[in-house]
Design an enzyme around this catalytic site. Structure first.
Site, PDB file in Angstrom:
ATOM      1  N   ASP A   1      19.587  19.097  61.642  1.00 29.78           N
ATOM      2  CA  ASP A   1      19.511  17.649  61.452  1.00 29.78           C
ATOM      3  C   ASP A   1      18.690  17.016  62.576  1.00 29.78           C
ATOM      4  OD1 ASP A   1      20.357  14.853  60.748  1.00 29.78           O
ATOM      5  OD2 ASP A   1      21.636  16.014  59.394  1.00 29.78           O
TER       6      ASP A   1
ATOM      7  N   SER B   1      18.981  11.234  56.602  1.00 30.21           N
ATOM      8  CA  SER B   1      19.759  12.340  56.042  1.00 30.21           C
ATOM      9  C   SER B   1      20.001  12.198  54.546  1.00 30.21           C
ATOM     10  CB  SER B   1      21.132  12.409  56.709  1.00 30.21           C
ATOM     11  OG  SER B   1      21.008  12.787  58.041  1.00 30.21           O
TER      12      SER B   1
ATOM     13  N   ASP C   1      18.882   2.829  64.299  1.00 29.42           N
ATOM     14  CA  ASP C   1      17.663   2.979  63.500  1.00 29.42           C
ATOM     15  C   ASP C   1      16.551   2.108  64.058  1.00 29.42           C
ATOM     16  OD1 ASP C   1      19.144   4.620  61.848  1.00 29.42           O
ATOM     17  OD2 ASP C   1      19.789   2.953  60.595  1.00 29.42           O
TER      18      ASP C   1
ATOM     19  N   ARG D   1      22.544   2.447  51.326  1.00 34.43           N
ATOM     20  CA  ARG D   1      22.891   3.850  51.547  1.00 34.43           C
ATOM     21  C   ARG D   1      24.404   4.057  51.456  1.00 34.43           C
ATOM     22  NH1 ARG D   1      20.989   8.116  56.272  1.00 34.43           N
ATOM     23  NH2 ARG D   1      23.060   8.968  56.610  1.00 34.43           N
TER      24      ARG D   1
ATOM     25  N   LYS E   1      28.563  15.469  59.565  1.00 32.92           N
ATOM     26  CA  LYS E   1      27.447  15.896  58.703  1.00 32.92           C
ATOM     27  C   LYS E   1      27.936  16.664  57.472  1.00 32.92           C
ATOM     28  CE  LYS E   1      24.092  14.390  61.328  1.00 32.92           C
ATOM     29  NZ  LYS E   1      23.170  13.335  60.875  1.00 32.92           N
TER      30      LYS E   1
ATOM     31  N   ASP F   1      20.049  15.445  65.812  1.00 38.15           N
ATOM     32  CA  ASP F   1      20.196  14.084  65.311  1.00 38.15           C
ATOM     33  C   ASP F   1      21.273  13.298  66.050  1.00 38.15           C
ATOM     34  OD1 ASP F   1      19.567  12.069  63.200  1.00 38.15           O
ATOM     35  OD2 ASP F   1      21.731  12.289  62.956  1.00 38.15           O
TER      36      ASP F   1
ATOM     37  N   HIS G   1      20.450  10.368  68.682  1.00 38.33           N
ATOM     38  CA  HIS G   1      20.755   8.949  68.451  1.00 38.33           C
ATOM     39  C   HIS G   1      21.384   8.266  69.669  1.00 38.33           C
ATOM     40  CE1 HIS G   1      19.754   8.326  64.282  1.00 38.33           C
ATOM     41  NE2 HIS G   1      20.569   9.262  63.826  1.00 38.33           N
TER      42      HIS G   1
ATOM     43  N   ASP H   1      15.943  17.971  58.078  1.00 32.32           N
ATOM     44  CA  ASP H   1      15.930  16.864  57.104  1.00 32.32           C
ATOM     45  C   ASP H   1      15.025  15.707  57.496  1.00 32.32           C
ATOM     46  OD1 ASP H   1      17.639  16.148  59.205  1.00 32.32           O
ATOM     47  OD2 ASP H   1      19.070  15.117  57.894  1.00 32.32           O
ATOM     48  N   HIS H   2      14.715  15.571  58.779  1.00 32.52           N
ATOM     49  CA  HIS H   2      13.830  14.504  59.279  1.00 32.52           C
ATOM     50  C   HIS H   2      13.747  14.670  60.781  1.00 32.52           C
ATOM     51  CE1 HIS H   2      17.430  12.642  60.862  1.00 32.52           C
ATOM     52  NE2 HIS H   2      17.991  12.829  59.677  1.00 32.52           N
TER      53      HIS H   2
ATOM     54  N   HIS I   1      15.359   7.863  63.991  1.00 35.32           N
ATOM     55  CA  HIS I   1      14.607   8.935  63.339  1.00 35.32           C
ATOM     56  C   HIS I   1      13.111   8.652  63.511  1.00 35.32           C
ATOM     57  CE1 HIS I   1      18.243   9.388  60.411  1.00 35.32           C
ATOM     58  NE2 HIS I   1      18.527   9.748  61.645  1.00 35.32           N
TER      59      HIS I   1
HETATM   60  O1  LIG Z   1      23.783   8.048  61.531  1.00 31.22           O
HETATM   61  C1  LIG Z   1      23.272   7.580  60.496  1.00 31.22           C
HETATM   62  O2  LIG Z   1      23.888   6.922  59.668  1.00 31.22           O
HETATM   63  C2  LIG Z   1      21.806   7.827  60.230  1.00 31.22           C
HETATM   64  C3  LIG Z   1      20.999   6.844  61.025  1.00 31.22           C
HETATM   65  O3  LIG Z   1      21.261   5.552  60.620  1.00 31.22           O
HETATM   66  O4  LIG Z   1      21.457   9.148  60.575  1.00 31.22           O
HETATM   67  P1  LIG Z   1      21.382  10.318  59.468  1.00 31.22           P
HETATM   68  O5  LIG Z   1      20.453   9.844  58.403  1.00 31.22           O
HETATM   69  O6  LIG Z   1      20.798  11.490  60.229  1.00 31.22           O
HETATM   70  O7  LIG Z   1      22.738  10.569  58.987  1.00 31.22           O
HETATM   71 MN   LIG Z   2      19.857  13.677  59.296  1.00 32.97          MN
HETATM   72 MN   LIG Z   3      20.447  10.449  62.117  1.00 36.72          MN
END
Ligand SMILES: O=C(O)[C@@H](CO)OP(=O)(O)O
Ligand SMILES: [Mn+2]
Ligand SMILES: [Mn+2]
Length: 562
Positions: free
Chosen positions: A31, A84, A174, A289, A364, A433, A437, A474-475, A504
């Site tokens: 990740d 993600s 973000d 999301r 995750k 990831d 963050h 994934d990114h 990201h």
């Molecule tokens: O933590 C999350 O919600 C996102 C970033 O906003 O990260 P990820 O897409 O890697 O889950």
């Molecule tokens: Mn991710």
């Molecule tokens: Mn993330």
């Protein structure tokens, strides 16, 4: 789409002409692990990662980069960083679907959002009740977008909403830390314009996204409870007469960043909360999301709910911006139909006898299950699949424990591989990831090193069973920890410090395949230079000995005679 003699869609996959069935395939998703030039802000290149390095150097034909952002994963533009949800959706579904961000844009531009059943449902409350909007306040574009919120606010007020309360979750994850002040200011300006038009519109409550409301995968219900208390009950430890003051003061006084601000409520001169959620009100969670809205959606929607004491459960008309869980049909009411991610590779493979083990730690876990399967919770066939979740540490930021559960996840994968009970063993290693963050460079380097150790555990197990591995991501995140100017120079803040980037990135991600079970002559096609994450599903089907359905994005591999 493949069809059977009866004309109905068939789940049966054709056999691959060259590749055998029966190999155990490990799928490792790193990740937040992108590819970028080495340098002091690239935690992946700065980390000691002998295993990932050797995968890159050893087999140039079986290592390449994939697009993981923007239109390649169904986002509105190529300026949108990957994430993600869209990343794992593409990996699992093998096709590119217009994602929530884009679907909401389309519905707002066409005005269709106001014509659907979801809007009519909330509109029933506009005459006598308040419209509440709860969501992430930023232009990050991962979970929500401020411009969409502003358009919707205007649209709803033009269609009868007379009293509006916004409950804001500040970002800094973000987007750059500290930017929440500007976003609150922009929202306040918009609300004051609405007030001039006679709409009673205010910010009512809020808090930092990682500490208030936006938990995921049932990691820590206390996060959602803090949000419930502030948004619904109008109770919080911090009370201010304006949201702008709240964010500014709390950043200074509590020394927390935007992501972790404590919950607050806005109060009137008498100290009374300006916007608790009451019987007869309408509520919209405006994130598109899914993962971080599902817990609050359950609290708002379910009559039977035992995750925390709600104290008061108002009778409301609640709608999500999208429906967040296709299996649970949660929430029942929504403003925009979610992408119809159907016929995912997981569902096909189950129908073709492939037994799957999937694992990650809580933060995750849903990525390699729920997102992988097209935002669908649960198993396709519980006899063929086993999903295991390792509990994440709670109540900490992951720079404190940068190794997270990477080794534990890898050991679960190892055991699943060696048990020979599964054909596909799929894991997500979160560190690049989750630690990325936090913006803590040293900790992120430690996290990346743990990921590298974990990869070795899985690769060794694959060697023991003469299987195949696929390692990808994934990114991007950990490979680029600084905000840069257009020319690529690190940007400085007003105190002369570099601006640490917690978000990201737009970078591509690596993919590599190998293992002694891989048929000789398998290599990456030279003719797919712009391939992205959606090309992985076909590739995996091939490695299991099947051809992919004809409407899947093409496979990355070819088999050449040696
Ligand atoms: O933590 C999350 O919600 C996102 C970033 O906003 O990260 P990820 O897409 O890697 O889950
Ligand atoms: Mn991710
Ligand atoms: Mn993330």
């Amino acid at each position: 789409m493949e069809s059977s003699d009866t004309g109905l869609m068939s789940w049966k996959l054709k056999e691959h002409p060259k590749l055998p069935k029966g190999k155990i395939v490990a799928v490792v998703v790193l990740d937040g692990w992108g590819e970028a030039p080495p340098g002091p802000y690239n935690c992946i290149s700065a980390a000691h990662t002998p295993n990932m390095d050797s995968l890159k150097q050893r087999a140039p034909n079986r290592w390449r980069l994939l697009k993981a952002h923007g239109t390649a994963v169904g986002l509105p533009t190529d300026d949108d960083v990957g994430n993600s949800e869209v990343g794992h959706n593409a990996l699992g579904a093998g096709r590119i679907f217009a994602q929530g961000a884009k679907l909401v844009d389309i519905a707002l531009v066409s005005g269709k959002i106001y014509e659907g059943k979801g809007f009519k449902y909330i509109q029933q409350c506009f005459d006598t009740g308040t419209l509440h909007l709860i969501g992430l306040l930023s232009d990050g574009g991962v979970h929500s977008r401020l411009d969409q919120l502003l358009i919707f606010l205007k649209g709803a007020s033009e269609r009868g909403a007379k009293r509006i309360r916004v409950h804001i979750l500040t970002d800094g994850r973000d987007v750059l830390d500290g930017t929440s002040i500007g976003f609150v200011q922009t929202l306040e300006n918009e609300l004051s314009e609405l007030r001039e038009k006679g709409v009673d519109a205010k910010i009512a409550s809020g808090g930092g996204r990682m500490y208030v409301t936006m938990d995921r995968y049932e990691n820590d219900w206390s996060v959602v409870k803090r949000g419930w208390d502030a948004h619904v009950l109008g109770e919080a430890p911090y009370k201010f007469t304006s949201a702008l003051e709240a964010v500014k003061k709390m950043r200074e006084d509590t020394n927390t960043d935007d992501q972790h601000l404590p919950p607050f409520v806005v109060v009137d001169e008498e100290g009374k909360s300006v916007g608790p959620i009451m019987d007869g009100d309408a509520v919209v969670t405006f994130n598109f999301r899914a993962d971080r809205m599902i817990m609050i959606a359950k609290a708002l929607e379910y009559d039977d709910f035992d995750k925390f004491e709600r104290i008061r459960f108002p009778k409301i008309h609640y709608a999500g911006m999208l429906q967040y869980d296709g299996e649970l049909k949660l929430p029942k009411h929504y403003l925009v139909s979610p992408p119809e991610i159907d016929r995912t590779s997981g569902e096909y493979l189950v129908h073709n006898g492939i037994r799957t083990f999937a694992c990650s730690e809580t933060v995750k876990f849903g990525h390699v299950t729920f997102f992988w399967n097209g935002n669908r919770s649960g198993y396709f066939n519980s006899e063929m699949e086993e999903y295991e979740e390792i509990p994440s540490d709670i109540g900490i930021t992951f720079n404190v424990q940068p190794k997270m559960k990477a080794i534990e996840i890898a050991k679960k994968a190892r055991d699943a591989i060696l048990s020979r009970k599964f054909d596909q063993v799929r894991i997500n290693l979160p560190n690049g990831d989750m630690v990325g963050h936090t913006g803590d460079i040293e900790a992120t380097i430690v996290g990346c090193e743990a990921v590298d150790d974990a990869v070795k555990i899985v690769l060794d197990a694959i060697e023991e069973v003469a299987g195949i591995y696929v390692v990808t991501a994934d990114h991007g995140n950990a490979e680029e920890m600084v905000k840069r100017s257009k020319k690529g120079e690190p940007l400085l803040d007003k105190n002369g410090n570099v601006q640490i980037q917690t978000s990201h990135t737009l970078q591509p991600v690596p993919i590599t395949i190998g293992g002694s079970g891989l048929a000789p002559g398998v290599k990456f096609h030279g003719n797919l230079p712009t391939a992205g994450l959606a090309n992985v599903a076909s590739t995996l089907m091939n490695l299991h000995g099947f051809e992919a359905p004809s409407d899947y994005e093409p496979t990355l591999i070819e088999v050449v005679e040696e």
